[in-house]
Scaffold this motif. Structure first.
Motif, PDB file in Angstrom:
ATOM      1  N   ALA A  47       0.835  -1.203   0.000  1.00 20.52           N
ATOM      2  CA  ALA A  47       0.000   0.000   0.000  1.00 20.52           C
ATOM      3  C   ALA A  47       0.871   1.256   0.000  1.00 20.52           C
ATOM      4  CB  ALA A  47      -0.933  -0.007   1.200  1.00 20.52           C
ATOM      5  N   GLY A  48       0.491   2.221  -0.826  1.00 22.40           N
ATOM      6  CA  GLY A  48       1.192   3.499  -0.852  1.00 22.40           C
ATOM      7  C   GLY A  48       1.390   4.021  -2.259  1.00 22.40           C
ATOM      8  N   HIS A  49       2.134   5.114  -2.331  1.00 17.61           N
ATOM      9  CA  HIS A  49       2.443   5.804  -3.588  1.00 17.61           C
ATOM     10  C   HIS A  49       3.914   5.532  -3.905  1.00 17.61           C
ATOM     11  CE1 HIS A  49       2.673  10.003  -5.743  1.00 17.61           C
ATOM     12  NE2 HIS A  49       2.938   9.017  -6.558  1.00 17.61           N
ATOM     13  N   TRP A  50       4.167   5.001  -5.107  1.00 15.91           N
ATOM     14  CA  TRP A  50       5.507   4.575  -5.516  1.00 15.91           C
ATOM     15  C   TRP A  50       5.891   5.243  -6.831  1.00 15.91           C
ATOM     16  CZ3 TRP A  50       7.805   1.546  -1.932  1.00 15.91           C
ATOM     17  CH2 TRP A  50       6.982   0.894  -1.026  1.00 15.91           C
ATOM     18  N   ARG A  51       7.180   5.604  -6.976  1.00 14.73           N
ATOM     19  CA  ARG A  51       7.656   6.230  -8.218  1.00 14.73           C
ATOM     20  C   ARG A  51       9.053   5.701  -8.541  1.00 14.73           C
ATOM     21  NH1 ARG A  51       7.310  11.887  -7.298  1.00 14.73           N
ATOM     22  NH2 ARG A  51       5.143  11.728  -7.951  1.00 14.73           N
ATOM     23  N   GLY A  52       9.316   5.541  -9.845  1.00 12.08           N
ATOM     24  CA  GLY A  52      10.627   5.077 -10.283  1.00 12.08           C
ATOM     25  C   GLY A  52      10.834   5.355 -11.760  1.00 12.08           C
ATOM     26  N   GLU A  53      11.849   4.713 -12.322  1.00 14.85           N
ATOM     27  CA  GLU A  53      12.147   4.858 -13.748  1.00 14.85           C
ATOM     28  C   GLU A  53      12.172   3.481 -14.381  1.00 14.85           C
ATOM     29  OE1 GLU A  53      15.592   7.240 -14.660  1.00 14.85           O
ATOM     30  OE2 GLU A  53      15.132   8.668 -13.071  1.00 14.85           O
ATOM     31  N   ALA A  54      11.514   3.377 -15.541  1.00 13.01           N
ATOM     32  CA  ALA A  54      11.498   2.131 -16.318  1.00 13.01           C
ATOM     33  C   ALA A  54      10.868   2.427 -17.667  1.00 13.01           C
ATOM     34  CB  ALA A  54      10.719   1.038 -15.593  1.00 13.01           C
ATOM     35  N   LEU A  55      11.071   1.550 -18.620  1.00 11.09           N
ATOM     36  CA  LEU A  55      10.465   1.667 -19.949  1.00 11.09           C
ATOM     37  C   LEU A  55      10.743   3.016 -20.613  1.00 11.09           C
ATOM     38  CD1 LEU A  55       6.985   0.038 -19.174  1.00 11.09           C
ATOM     39  CD2 LEU A  55       9.036  -1.077 -20.099  1.00 11.09           C
ATOM     40  N   LYS A 159      11.209 -11.021 -22.495  1.00 10.81           N
ATOM     41  CA  LYS A 159      12.289 -10.480 -21.671  1.00 10.81           C
ATOM     42  C   LYS A 159      11.717 -10.017 -20.345  1.00 10.81           C
ATOM     43  CE  LYS A 159      12.370  -5.716 -23.291  1.00 10.81           C
ATOM     44  NZ  LYS A 159      13.186  -4.609 -23.719  1.00 10.81           N
ATOM     45  N   GLU A 160      12.546 -10.118 -19.320  1.00  8.18           N
ATOM     46  CA  GLU A 160      12.152  -9.708 -17.986  1.00  8.18           C
ATOM     47  C   GLU A 160      12.600  -8.271 -17.765  1.00  8.18           C
ATOM     48  OE1 GLU A 160      12.316 -12.569 -14.477  1.00  8.18           O
ATOM     49  OE2 GLU A 160      13.980 -11.193 -14.083  1.00  8.18           O
ATOM     50  N   VAL A 161      11.655  -7.416 -17.372  1.00  4.94           N
ATOM     51  CA  VAL A 161      11.937  -5.998 -17.155  1.00  4.94           C
ATOM     52  C   VAL A 161      11.799  -5.720 -15.658  1.00  4.94           C
ATOM     53  CG1 VAL A 161      11.179  -3.645 -17.671  1.00  4.94           C
ATOM     54  CG2 VAL A 161      11.104  -5.404 -19.449  1.00  4.94           C
ATOM     55  N   ILE A 162      12.713  -4.906 -15.126  1.00  8.27           N
ATOM     56  CA  ILE A 162      12.656  -4.535 -13.710  1.00  8.27           C
ATOM     57  C   ILE A 162      12.147  -3.103 -13.564  1.00  8.27           C
ATOM     58  CG2 ILE A 162      15.087  -3.843 -13.669  1.00  8.27           C
ATOM     59  CD1 ILE A 162      15.117  -4.735 -10.702  1.00  8.27           C
ATOM     60  N   PHE A 163      11.263  -2.924 -12.589  1.00 12.82           N
ATOM     61  CA  PHE A 163      10.754  -1.617 -12.200  1.00 12.82           C
ATOM     62  C   PHE A 163      11.218  -1.402 -10.764  1.00 12.82           C
ATOM     63  CE2 PHE A 163       8.101  -3.233 -15.479  1.00 12.82           C
ATOM     64  CZ  PHE A 163       7.505  -2.163 -16.132  1.00 12.82           C
ATOM     65  N   LYS A 164      12.047  -0.387 -10.532  1.00  9.19           N
ATOM     66  CA  LYS A 164      12.533  -0.087  -9.184  1.00  9.19           C
ATOM     67  C   LYS A 164      11.807   1.159  -8.687  1.00  9.19           C
ATOM     68  CE  LYS A 164      17.110  -2.089  -9.772  1.00  9.19           C
ATOM     69  NZ  LYS A 164      18.563  -1.856  -9.692  1.00  9.19           N
ATOM     70  N   TYR A 165      11.041   0.986  -7.613  1.00  9.71           N
ATOM     71  CA  TYR A 165      10.218   2.061  -7.081  1.00  9.71           C
ATOM     72  C   TYR A 165      10.705   2.516  -5.712  1.00  9.71           C
ATOM     73  CZ  TYR A 165       6.513   0.857 -10.461  1.00  9.71           C
ATOM     74  OH  TYR A 165       5.788   0.614 -11.590  1.00  9.71           O
ATOM     75  N   GLN A 166      10.570   3.801  -5.473  1.00  9.29           N
ATOM     76  CA  GLN A 166      10.782   4.393  -4.154  1.00  9.29           C
ATOM     77  C   GLN A 166       9.432   4.921  -3.659  1.00  9.29           C
ATOM     78  OE1 GLN A 166      13.827   4.508  -2.488  1.00  9.29           O
ATOM     79  NE2 GLN A 166      14.534   3.241  -4.200  1.00  9.29           N
ATOM     80  N   ARG A 167       9.195   4.785  -2.366  1.00  8.98           N
ATOM     81  CA  ARG A 167       7.953   5.320  -1.795  1.00  8.98           C
ATOM     82  C   ARG A 167       7.979   6.845  -1.893  1.00  8.98           C
ATOM     83  NH1 ARG A 167       4.144   3.106   1.340  1.00  8.98           N
ATOM     84  NH2 ARG A 167       5.436   1.311   1.909  1.00  8.98           N
ATOM     85  N   VAL A 168       6.864   7.422  -2.312  1.00  7.11           N
ATOM     86  CA  VAL A 168       6.699   8.878  -2.329  1.00  7.11           C
ATOM     87  C   VAL A 168       6.081   9.233  -0.990  1.00  7.11           C
ATOM     88  CG1 VAL A 168       5.575  10.821  -3.449  1.00  7.11           C
ATOM     89  CG2 VAL A 168       6.392   8.908  -4.834  1.00  7.11           C
ATOM     90  N   LEU A 169       6.832   9.959  -0.186  1.00 13.17           N
ATOM     91  CA  LEU A 169       6.379  10.312   1.142  1.00 13.17           C
ATOM     92  C   LEU A 169       5.514  11.573   1.098  1.00 13.17           C
ATOM     93  CD1 LEU A 169       9.700   9.584   3.029  1.00 13.17           C
ATOM     94  CD2 LEU A 169       7.693   8.122   2.860  1.00 13.17           C
TER      95      LEU A 169
END
Length: 171
Positions: A47-55, A159-169
């Motif tokens: 649960a929460g708001h997540w942001r990262g870079e991918a695609l 292909k396997e793609v990774i999405f790395k997310y950080q919680r948006v506080l």
């Protein structure tokens, strides 16, 4: 000769380490294999708001806390300040296990899938910090970081793609 054996052994060890580092992070449900028992409460950490870079852009997900046997989420991909696509996602309890379902939408909210169709991922394995759906893994790295691994493409070019997310506080 002994030197050749040592160099060969070192190369073999390096190859196995590199192979392990590139090992698939997703699992597949074997034909006839049933999904394990699980409940939606086991994924409350999502649960929460997540942001990262991918695609090639910024990816964002919002997940509501578990309630009524499900969690609902939304996904957005932004490239060059324009929305490329959205997803509506749910993880819900089905037959004493979990299933991840989603639908894709273009930037103008026109759907990709047919009206009655969803993209479904059956649960393969779950533990305290990860849910392994068939071709889609969600892993808790810390309270403020999650990684998602998704198999994309069509046979034979998956292909396997990774999405790395950080919680948006908040704030």
């Amino acid at each position: 000769m002994a030197r050749h054996i040592i160099v060969s052994a070192a190369l073999l060890l390096l190859a196995s380490v590199l192979s392990a580092a590139n090992a698939s992070q997703t699992l597949t449900l074997a034909p006839g294999q049933a999904s394990p028992k699980a409940s939606i409460g086991q994924l409350s950490w999502l649960a929460g708001h997540w942001r990262g870079e991918a695609l090639g852009g910024i990816v964002e997900e919002h997940w509501a806390p578990p309630s009524a046997g499900s969690m609902v989420g939304s996904f957005k991909l932004i490239v060059k300040d324009k929305v490329k696509f959205y997803e509506i996602e749910i993880i819900r309890e089905v037959a004493d296990s979990l299933v991840l379902q989603l639908k894709h939408f273009h930037h103008d909210l026109k759907g990709w899938e047919e009206k009655q169709q969803t993209v479904d991922f059956a649960l393969v394995k779950i533990d305290a910090n990860a849910a392994y759906f068939d071709g889609f893994t969600i892993r808790k790295i810390s309270d403020n970081e999650i990684h998602m691994f998704v198999v994309l493409g069509r046979e034979p070019e998956l292909k396997e793609v990774i999405f790395k997310y950080q919680r948006v506080l908040p704030g």
